[in-house]
Design a protein around this motif. Structure first.
Motif, PDB file in Angstrom:
ATOM      1  N   ALA A  10       4.674 -11.101   3.687  1.00  0.00           N
ATOM      2  CA  ALA A  10       5.201  -9.881   4.303  1.00  0.00           C
ATOM      3  C   ALA A  10       6.592 -10.099   4.903  1.00  0.00           C
ATOM      4  CB  ALA A  10       4.236  -9.358   5.359  1.00  0.00           C
ATOM      5  N   ALA A  66       4.023 -10.932  -2.167  1.00  0.00           N
ATOM      6  CA  ALA A  66       4.922 -11.849  -1.466  1.00  0.00           C
ATOM      7  C   ALA A  66       4.560 -11.878   0.018  1.00  0.00           C
ATOM      8  CB  ALA A  66       6.365 -11.383  -1.621  1.00  0.00           C
ATOM      9  N   ILE A 126       9.389  -3.154  -6.206  1.00  0.00           N
ATOM     10  CA  ILE A 126      10.134  -4.086  -7.049  1.00  0.00           C
ATOM     11  C   ILE A 126      10.412  -3.393  -8.377  1.00  0.00           C
ATOM     12  CG2 ILE A 126       9.300  -6.191  -5.932  1.00  0.00           C
ATOM     13  CD1 ILE A 126       7.275  -6.481  -8.226  1.00  0.00           C
ATOM     14  N   TYR A 155       1.842  -9.341   0.748  1.00  0.00           N
ATOM     15  CA  TYR A 155       2.081  -7.901   0.678  1.00  0.00           C
ATOM     16  C   TYR A 155       2.473  -7.522  -0.747  1.00  0.00           C
ATOM     17  CZ  TYR A 155       4.700  -3.535   1.190  1.00  0.00           C
ATOM     18  OH  TYR A 155       5.178  -2.263   1.040  1.00  0.00           O
ATOM     19  N   TRP A 193       4.939 -11.389  -6.435  1.00  0.00           N
ATOM     20  CA  TRP A 193       4.152 -10.187  -6.179  1.00  0.00           C
ATOM     21  C   TRP A 193       2.699 -10.552  -6.258  1.00  0.00           C
ATOM     22  CZ3 TRP A 193       0.740  -6.802  -8.822  1.00  0.00           C
ATOM     23  CH2 TRP A 193       0.586  -5.549  -8.259  1.00  0.00           C
ATOM     24  N   SER A 227       8.960 -11.825   3.943  1.00  0.00           N
ATOM     25  CA  SER A 227      10.045 -11.954   2.960  1.00  0.00           C
ATOM     26  C   SER A 227      10.365 -10.617   2.290  1.00  0.00           C
ATOM     27  CB  SER A 227       9.682 -13.000   1.905  1.00  0.00           C
ATOM     28  OG  SER A 227       8.646 -12.515   1.072  1.00  0.00           O
ATOM     29  N   THR A 228       9.781  -9.546   2.778  1.00  0.00           N
ATOM     30  CA  THR A 228      10.000  -8.207   2.224  1.00  0.00           C
ATOM     31  C   THR A 228      10.638  -7.327   3.299  1.00  0.00           C
ATOM     32  OG1 THR A 228       7.877  -7.241   2.923  1.00  0.00           O
ATOM     33  CG2 THR A 228       7.884  -8.521   0.851  1.00  0.00           C
ATOM     34  N   TRP A 229      10.711  -6.048   3.033  1.00  0.00           N
ATOM     35  CA  TRP A 229      11.258  -5.109   4.016  1.00  0.00           C
ATOM     36  C   TRP A 229      10.453  -5.108   5.312  1.00  0.00           C
ATOM     37  CZ3 TRP A 229       8.626  -0.914   5.995  1.00  0.00           C
ATOM     38  CH2 TRP A 229       7.431  -0.564   5.358  1.00  0.00           C
ATOM     39  N   TYR A 288       4.565  -5.502  -2.628  1.00  0.00           N
ATOM     40  CA  TYR A 288       5.819  -4.761  -2.481  1.00  0.00           C
ATOM     41  C   TYR A 288       6.023  -3.961  -3.764  1.00  0.00           C
ATOM     42  CZ  TYR A 288      10.780  -4.283  -1.086  1.00  0.00           C
ATOM     43  OH  TYR A 288      12.014  -3.798  -0.712  1.00  0.00           O
ATOM     44  N   GLN A 319      10.431  -9.939 -11.217  1.00  0.00           N
ATOM     45  CA  GLN A 319      10.089  -9.929  -9.789  1.00  0.00           C
ATOM     46  C   GLN A 319       8.577  -9.936  -9.606  1.00  0.00           C
ATOM     47  OE1 GLN A 319      12.385  -6.328  -9.034  1.00  0.00           O
ATOM     48  NE2 GLN A 319      13.629  -7.452  -7.535  1.00  0.00           N
TER      49      GLN A 319
END
Length: 165
Positions: free
Chosen positions: A151, A149, A137, A132, A147, A153-155, A134, A142
């Motif tokens: 999915a 990452a 960032i 994903y 990037w 491990s993200t929101w 993200y 980051q």
């Protein structure tokens, strides 16, 4: 002051603008001088900014700023958004629309409307390991480290949690 994007420090501030379609080869060629010129001319209250702008994955306009040299002011950030809007108008694409999520699946970039996310996860189209982009960032470090990452491990992690009944 223009700084090549790959020479920005990890601590450099970052803005990512996702296009609603890939940039064409002709657009990428035409944009390079404008991106460099924007970074070279970008200032904050008369101070020169150490900045860069580039297109990544043919889909993302990224602007980086080394705030150790000088930080961005509200007016300079407004100037960058004005620059992005100019690209939108010139190329007939969208860079400021936040309604789509970008994933990398089998080396292909997939744009998914936010409203379709839950059903895409349920159908297995998007999985915890799906990469994903993200785009919120905030540093070049980051970007370099994670990037895109996974999915989970993200929101987006909450979409992959087991449902408790």
């Amino acid at each position: 002051m223009y700084v090549p994007f790959d020479e920005l420090p990890a601590s450099a501030r970052l803005w990512i603008y996702q296009a609603n379609r890939p940039f064409t080869d002709a657009e990428l060629t035409a944009l390079q001088p404008a991106l460099r010129q924007f970074a070279a001319d970008w200032t904050s209250h008369g101070r020169t900014l150490a900045a860069s702008a580039d297109i990544l994955h043919r889909q993302f306009l990224v602007i980086g700023l080394d705030e150790a040299v000088a930080d961005a002011s509200g007016c300079s950030i407004d100037a960058s958004v004005h620059f992005v809007r100019g690209i939108e108008e010139q190329l007939g694409l969208q860079l400021l629309d936040k309604s789509k999520l970008a994933f990398l699946e089998s080396e292909q970039l997939l744009l998914l409307d936010r409203r379709e996310l839950r059903s895409a996860v349920a159908a297995g189209t998007i999985q915890a390991a799906t990469l994903y982009f993200y785009n919120t960032i905030s540093t070049v470090g980051q970007l370099r480290a994670a990037w895109p990452a996974p999915a989970a491990s993200t929101w987006l992690a909450r979409y992959f949690q087991p449902v408790v009944s």
